[in-house]
Design an enzyme around this catalytic site. Structure first.
Site, PDB file in Angstrom:
ATOM      1  N   ASP A  12      26.786   2.342 -12.673  1.00  0.00           N
ATOM      2  CA  ASP A  12      25.690   1.570 -12.095  1.00  0.00           C
ATOM      3  C   ASP A  12      26.242   0.349 -11.355  1.00  0.00           C
ATOM      4  OD1 ASP A  12      26.464  -0.068 -14.126  1.00  0.00           O
ATOM      5  OD2 ASP A  12      24.486  -0.274 -15.034  1.00  0.00           O
TER       6      ASP A  12
HETATM    7  C1  LIG Z   1      25.040  11.462  -7.856  1.00  0.00           C
HETATM    8  C2  LIG Z   1      26.141  10.837  -7.088  1.00  0.00           C
HETATM    9  C3  LIG Z   1      26.117  10.935  -5.615  1.00  0.00           C
HETATM   10  C4  LIG Z   1      27.146  10.201  -7.730  1.00  0.00           C
HETATM   11  C5  LIG Z   1      28.203   9.435  -7.074  1.00  0.00           C
HETATM   12  C6  LIG Z   1      28.562   8.232  -7.853  1.00  0.00           C
HETATM   13  C7  LIG Z   1      27.525   7.160  -7.789  1.00  0.00           C
HETATM   14  C8  LIG Z   1      27.548   6.229  -6.642  1.00  0.00           C
HETATM   15  C9  LIG Z   1      26.634   7.078  -8.774  1.00  0.00           C
HETATM   16  C10 LIG Z   1      25.605   6.016  -8.898  1.00  0.00           C
HETATM   17  C11 LIG Z   1      24.223   6.574  -9.078  1.00  0.00           C
HETATM   18  C12 LIG Z   1      23.157   5.679  -9.600  1.00  0.00           C
HETATM   19  C13 LIG Z   1      21.799   6.134  -9.298  1.00  0.00           C
HETATM   20  C14 LIG Z   1      23.413   4.569 -10.324  1.00  0.00           C
HETATM   21  C15 LIG Z   1      22.352   3.667 -10.875  1.00  0.00           C
HETATM   22  O1  LIG Z   1      22.539   2.332 -10.593  1.00  0.00           O
HETATM   23  P1  LIG Z   1      22.489   1.690  -9.134  1.00  0.00           P
HETATM   24  O2  LIG Z   1      23.873   1.456  -8.751  1.00  0.00           O
HETATM   25  O3  LIG Z   1      21.653   2.500  -8.216  1.00  0.00           O
HETATM   26  O4  LIG Z   1      21.609   0.427  -9.269  1.00  0.00           O
HETATM   27  P2  LIG Z   1      21.838  -0.999  -9.847  1.00  0.00           P
HETATM   28  O5  LIG Z   1      22.668  -1.763  -8.875  1.00  0.00           O
HETATM   29  O6  LIG Z   1      20.430  -1.456  -9.877  1.00  0.00           O
HETATM   30  O7  LIG Z   1      22.486  -0.867 -11.194  1.00  0.00           O
END
Ligand SMILES: CC(C)=CCC/C(C)=C/CC/C(C)=C/COP(=O)(O)OP(=O)(O)O
Length: 210
Positions: free
Chosen positions: A87
């Site tokens: 995240d």
């Molecule tokens: C499925 C995929 C393409 C994976 C690749 C790796 C990746 C970038 C994963 C993050 C996905 C995600 C929805 C994280 C949640 O926190 P956030 O970072 O959206 O939000 P936050 O800053 O609010 O914690």
């Protein structure tokens, strides 16, 4: 189906590097399958070293052969299994006035570096919590962006997984994923199932229930 235990103890969170959105929480599975939490100086130095390698991301961080560990890390204290909650990508982007997508793309670049480091440092299993069941409720444009990123990642990295002897597997409710992505994951699992190097477990559409 494998399950990834969720922990209630305070997580170890890597401080944000100024330029990379890697803020993983590390859950360590020690040898002999004993789960424990080690906020030790050794772990701190592992994190610090990982971050310094991420700084050098643009330079080639080749997976290569398992190597001597950097100063400060001890082979006997290295975990067998590292799990990362990916995240902080949106927050990272927001802090820089960038769109969320830039944060996710930077998250994928950080993941590539992490995979290479795990190969180099002899970690046996890396689990990345990449998309939770709740993430389906995000705006459609964001979910579509992430699915597109996942599809591109699976397409682009398969040759690398085969070359680097990495075994791919996934956990989560894959039935919710678009059909082409389900196909790519099944294909990657099948084609890498005999690989004996790092096992990379991708938790997608995962809730702790699967
Ligand atoms: C499925 C995929 C393409 C994976 C690749 C790796 C990746 C970038 C994963 C993050 C996905 C995600 C929805 C994280 C949640 O926190 P956030 O970072 O959206 O939000 P936050 O800053 O609010 O914690």
């Amino acid at each position: 189906m494998l399950s990834l235990p969720l922990f209630t103890f305070p997580p170890i969170t890597l401080s944000h590097h100024p330029s990379k959105p890697l803020s993983p929480t590390l859950l360590l599975r020690r040898r002999h399958h004993q789960l424990c939490f080690r906020p030790s100086p050794d772990l701190s130095s592992a994190c610090a070293t990982a971050q310094s390698v991420i700084v050098e991301e643009e330079e080639d961080v080749g997976a290569g052969e398992e190597e001597t560990l950097p100063a400060g890390l001890r082979r006997d204290l290295m975990p067998d299994h590292v799990a990362v909650i990916m995240d902080g990508n949106r927050r990272w982007a927001r802090m820089r006035g960038l769109p969320s997508g830039s944060g996710y793309e930077a998250g994928v670049r950080a993941l590539r570096v992490l995979v290479k480091l795990c190969c180099r440092w002899g970690i046996r299993v890396l689990t990345v919590f990449a998309f939770s069941s709740d993430n389906w409720f995000r705006p459609k444009v964001e979910v579509d962006f992430l699915m597109n990123l996942l599809e591109r990642g699976m397409n682009d990295e398969l040759d690398n997984f085969l070359r680097e002897n990495i075994r791919i597997s996934s956990i989560g409710d894959s039935s919710k994923l678009p059909d082409p992505i389900q196909g790519l994951i099944t294909d990657a699992e099948e084609r890498t199932k005999h690989n004996s190097g790092l096992q990379l477990i991708v938790a997608v559409s995962y809730s702790g229930k699967y």
